[in-house]
Scaffold this active site. Structure first.
Site, PDB file in Angstrom:
ATOM      1  CG  ASP A 226      -1.964  -0.950   1.065  1.00  0.00           C
ATOM      2  OD1 ASP A 226      -2.493  -2.069  -0.010  1.00  0.00           O
ATOM      3  OD2 ASP A 226      -1.578  -1.617   2.359  1.00  0.00           O
TER       4      ASP A 226
ATOM      5  N   GLY B 188       2.116   3.088  -2.543  1.00  0.00           N
ATOM      6  CA  GLY B 188       1.733   3.735  -3.983  1.00  0.00           C
ATOM      7  C   GLY B 188       2.532   3.650  -5.322  1.00  0.00           C
ATOM      8  CE  LYS B 189       3.802  -3.101  -4.651  1.00  0.00           C
ATOM      9  NZ  LYS B 189       3.464  -2.274  -2.860  1.00  0.00           N
TER      10      LYS B 189
ATOM     11  N   GLY C  26      -3.910  -4.419  -4.280  1.00  0.00           N
ATOM     12  CA  GLY C  26      -5.212  -3.487  -5.546  1.00  0.00           C
ATOM     13  C   GLY C  26      -3.880  -2.527  -5.071  1.00  0.00           C
ATOM     14  CG  HIS C  27      -2.691  -1.689  -8.674  1.00  0.00           C
ATOM     15  ND1 HIS C  27      -2.380  -2.773  -8.321  1.00  0.00           N
ATOM     16  CD2 HIS C  27      -2.785  -1.290  -9.948  1.00  0.00           C
ATOM     17  CE1 HIS C  27      -1.897  -3.514 -10.090  1.00  0.00           C
ATOM     18  NE2 HIS C  27      -2.525  -2.394 -10.994  1.00  0.00           N
TER      19      HIS C  27
ATOM     20  CD  GLN D 144       0.701  -9.397  -2.314  1.00  0.00           C
ATOM     21  OE1 GLN D 144       1.616  -9.559  -2.950  1.00  0.00           O
ATOM     22  NE2 GLN D 144      -0.543  -9.494  -2.469  1.00  0.00           N
TER      23      GLN D 144
END
Length: 436
Positions: free
Chosen positions: A13, A15-16, A40-41, A226
């Site tokens: 999480d 911010g990739k 998720g992104h 991840q």
């Protein structure tokens, strides 16, 4: 070298997704190399949010090709939903632009049922799985019994194998996990046959495609899911995911050699978050933690679960830098820290035995661990419209430079908001020149 690996340098999480999107302007390929729809992104372009869990973030850049590598475990239903989502806003989701590696394994209904039943049975000892079937799918892969993307191209040959899987998983659900859930074979099979018709044209040889692209000098970005601290081997075991989340996972997850890997960029938040269970030495259970959660919108993209929040843990960051070979850092969510009088950085831990200089190997050893902090002055400025690093307040610049000093890694980009345009170049870097 024309390739770059982007990994999360914390527990995910970070911010990739945004920075994969930012860095794909000059890219030819974006490759997802591990994980499944448990990661998720969210990407924000012109104020519009797009949430994805399987398709690589480069899908929103016209002309960029996307590969779901062999190390991914793929839920066909979710992938078809995301393809339709991108198609509905005018995106190109044609076969050829999106490639599913033939060796990627599928996540089917019985994997999800097993995952949820196991977690429920663990009770207080749960590990915080998302219940998406990821772990059980990887188990089938390791037991050499999984259904792969290649099988979509001749799905009828798999009918007996899928039937045997359903029978076996139903027995495990009923007699081992004491679950009332049972998978109905005919329904699953008919759905899978329809999915195969949709997805078979997307199946290709990812290893060959990406090796050729790199040999031809095309820019390739490898996108991790991840974070490094959730790596199955090097993370905070057993509170980890079921795949190799670090840069090393690219090699087996795509099917390329080490000479194909260029630079590794780690994405790190200006504070730390974690979803689900597991040790978190700098976690804040006070008003500051709540402030970070609310201002940073710290709720899971996939699960919606509130994220646990705490101060930036430099010890954990140094571990991520070491085990993933991170060459440079991207620092996100600086804007979220605005309004705090004091900002803390964890530079070490102590326990009854003295100083602890790395994350403990056993989760039991996190008990009694006390963070050692360095305090930095906070700021109240609104950073969301700042375009140049020199225009950031000196307190913010000092914070960034302290992170560089303590982590041993230069910060090359920083984020002051979710949008593409809210990105600041901190350092000139050869790593970024080919991609920006």
């Amino acid at each position: 070298m024309s390739s770059m690996v982007i990994v999360g340098a914390q527990w995910g999480d970070e911010g990739k997704g945004k920075f994969v999107d930012v860095l794909t302007r000059q890219a030819r390929w974006v490759v997802r190399y591990q994980g499944g729809n448990n990661a998720g992104h969210t990407i924000v372009i012109d104020g519009e949010k797009t949430a994805l869990s399987l398709l690589p973030s480069g899908i929103l850049r016209p002309g960029v090709q996307c590969l779901l590598g062999a190390g991914v475990v793929l839920n066909p239903s979710i992938l078809i939903q995301e393809i339709e989502q991108i198609r509905s806003v005018g995106g190109d989701v044609s076969p050829g632009r999106i490639v599913i590696d033939r060796d990627a394994h599928l996540v089917l209904d019985y994997h999800i049922a097993i995952d949820k039943a196991r977690e429920e049975r663990r009770g207080a000892g749960k590990i915080g799985t998302t219940g998406k079937g990821i772990g059980p799918a990887y188990e089938d892969r390791s037991q050499r019994s999984g259904i792969r993307a290649a099988d979509l191209c001749g799905i009828d040959a798999c009918k007996d194998l899928v039937r045997r899987h359903v029978d076996e998983k139903n027995k495990i659900l009923r007699h081992v996990l004491e679950s009332e859930v049972q998978i109905e074979f005919e329904s699953l099979w008919e759905t899978l046959r329809m999915q195969a018709e949709v997805l078979a044209p997307y199946v290709g040889n990812g290893s060959s495609l990406i090796t050729t692209a790199i040999e031809n000098g095309e820019n390739v970005i490898f996108e991790g899911a991840q974070g490094v601290l959730l790596d199955q081997t090097h993370g905070t075991y057993p509170y980890v995911t079921s795949s190799s989340t670090g840069a090393g996972g690219v090699l087996s997850g795509v099917g390329i050699g080490p000479r194909c890997i260029g630079e590794v960029v780690g994405v790190v938040k200006a504070y730390t978050t974690r979803v689900g269970e597991g040790p978190f030495p700098t976690e804040l259970s006070d008003s500051v933690g709540e402030y970070l959660r609310e201002k940073g919108h710290e709720f899971g993209t996939v699960t919606g679960r509130p994220r646990r929040c705490g101060w930036l843990d430099i010890v954990a960051l140094r571990r991520a830098v070491r085990v993933s070979g991170i060459d440079a850092l991207v620092l996100t969510k600086l804007d979220v820290l605005s309004g705090l009088e004091t900002i803390r950085l964890c530079v070490g831990y102590t326990n009854v035995s003295g100083v602890v200089d790395d994350l403990p190997a056993r989760f039991q050893d996190f008990e009694g661990l006390e963070p050692v902090y360095v305090d930095m002055p906070g700021w109240h400025d609104d950073l969301t419209s700042v375009q140049d690093y020199s225009d950031l307040p000196t307190t913010v610049q000092g914070f960034v430079e302290k992170i560089e000093e303590l982590s041993g890694c230069k910060v090359v980009l920083a984020s002051v908001g979710p949008g593409r345009e809210q990105t600041i170049r901190v350092r000139n870097s050869e790593i970024l020149e080919r991609f920006l």
